[in-house]
Design an enzyme around this catalytic site. Structure first.
Site, PDB file in Angstrom:
ATOM      1  N   LYS A 130      77.904  57.349  17.869  1.00 35.26           N
ATOM      2  CA  LYS A 130      78.557  56.196  18.487  1.00 35.26           C
ATOM      3  C   LYS A 130      78.973  55.249  17.384  1.00 35.26           C
ATOM      4  O   LYS A 130      78.364  55.221  16.314  1.00 35.26           O
ATOM      5  CB  LYS A 130      77.584  55.483  19.437  1.00 35.26           C
ATOM      6  CG  LYS A 130      78.251  54.592  20.452  1.00 35.26           C
ATOM      7  CD  LYS A 130      78.730  55.357  21.669  1.00 35.26           C
ATOM      8  CE  LYS A 130      79.521  54.484  22.617  1.00 35.26           C
ATOM      9  NZ  LYS A 130      79.807  55.183  23.882  1.00 35.26           N
ATOM     10  N   ASP A 170      85.567  53.469  24.260  1.00 35.48           N
ATOM     11  CA  ASP A 170      84.433  52.898  25.009  1.00 35.48           C
ATOM     12  C   ASP A 170      84.882  51.482  25.361  1.00 35.48           C
ATOM     13  O   ASP A 170      86.100  51.203  25.379  1.00 35.48           O
ATOM     14  CB  ASP A 170      83.146  52.908  24.158  1.00 35.48           C
ATOM     15  CG  ASP A 170      81.895  52.568  24.968  1.00 35.48           C
ATOM     16  OD1 ASP A 170      81.436  53.420  25.734  1.00 35.48           O
ATOM     17  OD2 ASP A 170      81.395  51.431  24.869  1.00 35.48           O
TER      18      ASP A 170
END
Ligand code: NDP
Length: 451
Positions: A130, A170
């Site tokens: 991430k 995201d």
């Protein structure tokens, strides 16, 4: 939990907290997983000897970097960029990039940790990662966002690649940002590869990728409801968020015959007692994705709706709740309000939107409750399908992608049922998702030696 498991969890967490001070979201995510898998470790002690859990909570690599950029007035700003390359046992690191003012190392690590198990659940060959920055695209011009993305990618590009690490979107990173990031990657590396997913349809993107997280969450909710002989038909659905995941969760829920009565952003929520329809949904799409406006404008456009500033939508009576905004957006009081309002199913579109105390409320009331790592896995799964299409240089039809997505979501549901069904028949989706996701990663790590 027996005595061994309880002791194991407490000792393990004491170490994690001491080693990662102040990282409360990361502690929360780790505690949930270690609580689920401790009994499994007891049954398979070679995984204890191999210190799999100790290795799994330690990122393989954390990259933190300076992102300087210049606004339209010529003023210089400095943000911080991150990429957490958590685990590559199952494939290249894979996970989104978040641009939001709240981003910090703890949030990046919790998301990368969750991503590792989520990607394992999809059954596709993807490790977990991430990234992101404390940069907020809100209120910035397109030119400012482009300059920021170019500066961010100028550093990130040396750490990623189609076989190494494949980022996606995201919070705060949608089609516009992926375009700018991809353009700069291609320019610096002089290669056209599928190193980012969520690309535009004309340049390597997969049909249905924008829809996939929201649609996938609804497919998962359909499976959950089916265990009680229920469907979406005629149900009232409360959704938080108004971004990518919320938009397509709303669209799919509507198409399955449900009435979607709320959407929100970080300023408040709108309640529309008549429910969204196609026209209202199209208004939200234009409002959020083109004009980049606030959800309160819905009230002015549709006076039957009411805007509640500074509040979250969980006090609204509903059958199904789908949190699709951000982490820890349902606390204990919210969970109690949902249960009191007759909610039967909570399906997470966001990552870790429910606090541990709120999860306990849902589970005590025997609600159907699924954690994001299971029910929002459709997004990364379709990113995996985008990687496959890029590698074989082909493009699948929407029907082909949708049928893969449908199958993957139903397989994840089956895995949760297999590992999460308790003695009284209650399906503990948290335990099911954590154990099923963990087993594959742990076995792969065991096979690959001490690395
Ligand atoms: P978007 O940026 O498209 O939308 C995010 C929405 O959530 C916006 O309405 C935003 O409001 C709201 N929001 C963000 N932060 C907060 C906050 N602190 N408090 C209240 N509301 C907030 O993001 P996505 O829809 O892509 O992501 C939503 C969630 O889904 C995240 O948890 C993400 O990690 C998760 N997810 C996303 C996937 C994807 O494919 N996009 C895949 C799997 C999970 P505002 O405009 O005011 O910021």
């Amino acid at each position: 939990m027996d005595k061994f498991a309880q002791n194991y969890v407490e000792h393990f967490m004491a170490d994690v907290v001491a080693k990662n001070p102040g990282e409360k979201e990361f502690h929360q995510a780790v505690r949930e997983v270690v609580t689920s898998v401790a009994p499994y470790l007891e049954a398979y002690p070679h995984l204890l000897d191999l210190k799999i859990m100790e290795r799994i909570v330690e990122p393989e690599r954390v990259i933190m970097f300076r992102v300087p950029w210049c606004d339209d007035r010529g003023e210089i700003h400095v943000n911080r960029g991150y990429r957490v390359q958590m685990n590559s046992a199952l494939g290249p690191y894979k996970g989104g990039i978040r641009f939001h003012a709240s981003v910090n190392l703890s949030i990046m690590k919790f998301l990368a940790f969750e991503q590792t198990f989520k990607n394992s659940l999809t059954t596709l060959p993807m490790g977990g990662g991430k990234g992101g920055s404390d940069f907020s695209p809100r209120g910035k011009s397109d030119a400012e966002v482009m300059r920021f993305c170019q500066s961010f990618m100028t550093e990130l590009q040396r750490h990623i690649g189609q076989d190494t690490d494949v980022p996606a979107g995201d919070i705060g990173v949608g089609g516009r940002e992926i375009g700018f990031l991809f353009g700069q990657y291609k320019r610096l590396r002089d290669e056209w590869t599928g190193t980012l997913t969520g690309k535009g349809l004309a340049w390597g993107g997969s049909l249905l990728r924008p829809e996939a997280t929201g649609y996938g969450a609804c497919y998962f909710a359909q499976e959950m409801l089916a265990t009680k002989g229920e469907t979406f038909e005629g149900k009232t659905v409360v959704i938080s968020g108004a971004g990518n995941v919320a938009q397509y969760a709303a669209k799919k829920a509507m198409s399955l015959g449900a009435k979607v009565v709320t959407l929100s952003d970080s300023d408040g929520y709108i309640y529309d007692p008549d429910g969204l329809d196609e026209q209202k949904w199209a208004f939200v799409m234009e409002l959020k994705n083109v004009r980049r406006g606030r959800i309160k404008e819905y009230e002015a456009k549709y006076p039957g709706a009411k805007y509640f500033p500074g509040e979250r939508p969980w006090k609204v009576k509903c059958d199904i709740a789908m949190p699709c905004a951000t982490q820890n957006e349902i606390d204990k009081a919210d969970a109690e309000a949902l249960v009191a309002g007759g909610c039967m199913c909570v399906t997470e579109g966001a990552n870790m939107p429910t606090t541990p105390e709120a999860i306990a409320v849902f589970q005590a009331a025997k609600l159907l409750y699924s954690p994001g790592k299971a029910s929002n896995a459709g997004g990364v799964a379709t990113s995996g399908l985008e990687m496959t299409q890029n590698s074989i240089r082909q493009k699948w039809t929407a029907e082909e992608v949708d049928s893969h997505l449908h199958r993957i979501m139903s397989d994840i549901h089956a895995a949760c049922v297999k590992y999460g069904t308790e003695e009284d028949g209650y399906i503990n989706y948290v335990k099911g998702a954590n154990v099923a996701g963990f087993i594959k990663v742990a076995n792969a790590m065991a096979d690959q030696g001490l690395v």
